[in-house]
Design a protein around this motif. Structure first.
Motif, PDB file in Angstrom:
ATOM      1  N   ASP A   1       0.800  -1.227   0.000  1.00  0.00           N
ATOM      2  CA  ASP A   1       0.000   0.000   0.000  1.00  0.00           C
ATOM      3  C   ASP A   1       0.831   1.274   0.000  1.00  0.00           C
ATOM      4  O   ASP A   1       0.321   2.350  -0.317  1.00  0.00           O
ATOM      5  CB  ASP A   1      -0.934   0.025   1.216  1.00  0.00           C
ATOM      6  N   CYS A   2       2.105   1.181   0.377  1.00  0.00           N
ATOM      7  CA  CYS A   2       2.986   2.358   0.419  1.00  0.00           C
ATOM      8  C   CYS A   2       3.787   2.531  -0.864  1.00  0.00           C
ATOM      9  O   CYS A   2       4.608   3.437  -0.968  1.00  0.00           O
ATOM     10  CB  CYS A   2       3.932   2.247   1.606  1.00  0.00           C
TER      11      CYS A   2
ATOM     12  N   SER B   1       9.555   3.132  -2.252  1.00  0.00           N
ATOM     13  CA  SER B   1       9.037   4.391  -2.777  1.00  0.00           C
ATOM     14  C   SER B   1       9.810   5.551  -2.171  1.00  0.00           C
ATOM     15  O   SER B   1      10.074   5.570  -0.971  1.00  0.00           O
ATOM     16  CB  SER B   1       7.552   4.524  -2.427  1.00  0.00           C
TER      17      SER B   1
ATOM     18  N   SER C   1       8.699   8.545  -2.008  1.00  0.00           N
ATOM     19  CA  SER C   1       7.757   9.566  -1.539  1.00  0.00           C
ATOM     20  C   SER C   1       7.243   9.318  -0.123  1.00  0.00           C
ATOM     21  O   SER C   1       6.586  10.180   0.441  1.00  0.00           O
ATOM     22  CB  SER C   1       6.577   9.668  -2.504  1.00  0.00           C
ATOM     23  N   ILE C   2       7.537   8.168   0.469  1.00  0.00           N
ATOM     24  CA  ILE C   2       7.082   7.901   1.829  1.00  0.00           C
ATOM     25  C   ILE C   2       8.045   8.520   2.836  1.00  0.00           C
ATOM     26  O   ILE C   2       9.228   8.675   2.559  1.00  0.00           O
ATOM     27  CB  ILE C   2       6.917   6.388   2.103  1.00  0.00           C
ATOM     28  N   THR C   3       7.536   8.887   4.010  1.00  0.00           N
ATOM     29  CA  THR C   3       8.394   9.508   5.026  1.00  0.00           C
ATOM     30  C   THR C   3       8.815   8.529   6.114  1.00  0.00           C
ATOM     31  O   THR C   3       9.914   8.640   6.654  1.00  0.00           O
ATOM     32  CB  THR C   3       7.702  10.716   5.679  1.00  0.00           C
ATOM     33  N   THR C   4       7.959   7.590   6.440  1.00  0.00           N
ATOM     34  CA  THR C   4       8.242   6.589   7.469  1.00  0.00           C
ATOM     35  C   THR C   4       7.816   5.240   6.923  1.00  0.00           C
ATOM     36  O   THR C   4       6.781   5.140   6.268  1.00  0.00           O
ATOM     37  CB  THR C   4       7.427   6.886   8.752  1.00  0.00           C
ATOM     38  N   TYR C   5       8.628   4.211   7.195  1.00  0.00           N
ATOM     39  CA  TYR C   5       8.262   2.898   6.670  1.00  0.00           C
ATOM     40  C   TYR C   5       8.736   1.792   7.600  1.00  0.00           C
ATOM     41  O   TYR C   5       9.820   1.873   8.177  1.00  0.00           O
ATOM     42  CB  TYR C   5       8.876   2.687   5.273  1.00  0.00           C
TER      43      TYR C   5
ATOM     44  N   SER D   1      14.245  12.041  -2.187  1.00  0.00           N
ATOM     45  CA  SER D   1      13.673  11.065  -1.271  1.00  0.00           C
ATOM     46  C   SER D   1      13.113  11.770  -0.046  1.00  0.00           C
ATOM     47  O   SER D   1      13.733  12.648   0.527  1.00  0.00           O
ATOM     48  CB  SER D   1      14.738  10.061  -0.837  1.00  0.00           C
ATOM     49  N   SER D   2      11.924  11.370   0.362  1.00  0.00           N
ATOM     50  CA  SER D   2      11.280  11.937   1.547  1.00  0.00           C
ATOM     51  C   SER D   2      11.448  11.063   2.778  1.00  0.00           C
ATOM     52  O   SER D   2      10.980  11.422   3.848  1.00  0.00           O
ATOM     53  CB  SER D   2       9.781  12.110   1.273  1.00  0.00           C
ATOM     54  N   LEU D   3      12.085   9.910   2.637  1.00  0.00           N
ATOM     55  CA  LEU D   3      12.193   8.952   3.734  1.00  0.00           C
ATOM     56  C   LEU D   3      12.975   9.538   4.911  1.00  0.00           C
ATOM     57  O   LEU D   3      14.108   9.973   4.753  1.00  0.00           O
ATOM     58  CB  LEU D   3      12.865   7.672   3.236  1.00  0.00           C
TER      59      LEU D   3
END
Length: 109
Positions: free
Chosen positions: A15-16, A30, A32-36, A58-60
């Motif tokens: 889903d991320c 991805s 574009s995700i910030t937290t994973y 990267s937004s991670l």
């Protein structure tokens, strides 16, 4: 073990927007995700999985690597400039060269 996707390997996207193989490998993350949180049951984070691949967009910011992970590939998080914390698996036996190249993050066990 930590290389990019093999030709005959089936994969799915969570889903991320993170791609996994049906062989328990995280293939691509991805940007574009910030937290994973890496899925439980994952054994390997592939080479270049969260590397910016030529883009510094990267937004991670933070990553939790499941305790099922035993290997992290080469350049997995390279140039992820906003990445500040990674909680590592307690069961890691291999971390590839330059896995955290040019990252300004803290690694936690």
């Amino acid at each position: 073990m930590c290389s990019d996707k093999y030709e005959d390997e089936k994969s799915y996207t969570d889903d991320c927007g993170v791609d996994y193989s049906n062989k328990n490998r995280l293939l691509w993350g991805s940007l574009s995700i910030t937290t994973y949180n890496v899925e439980d049951g994952t054994k390997v984070v592939s080479a270049n999985a969260f590397a910016t691949r030529g883009s510094f967009n990267s937004s991670l910011h933070s990553l939790l690597i499941s305790d099922s992970v035993v290997a992290i590939g080469t350049n997995s998080f390279s140039y992820s400039r906003y990445l500040r914390s990674i909680i590592l698996s307690k069961n890691l036996i291999y971390i590839g060269a330059l896995a955290y190249c040019d990252c300004f993050c803290l690694l936690y066990l």
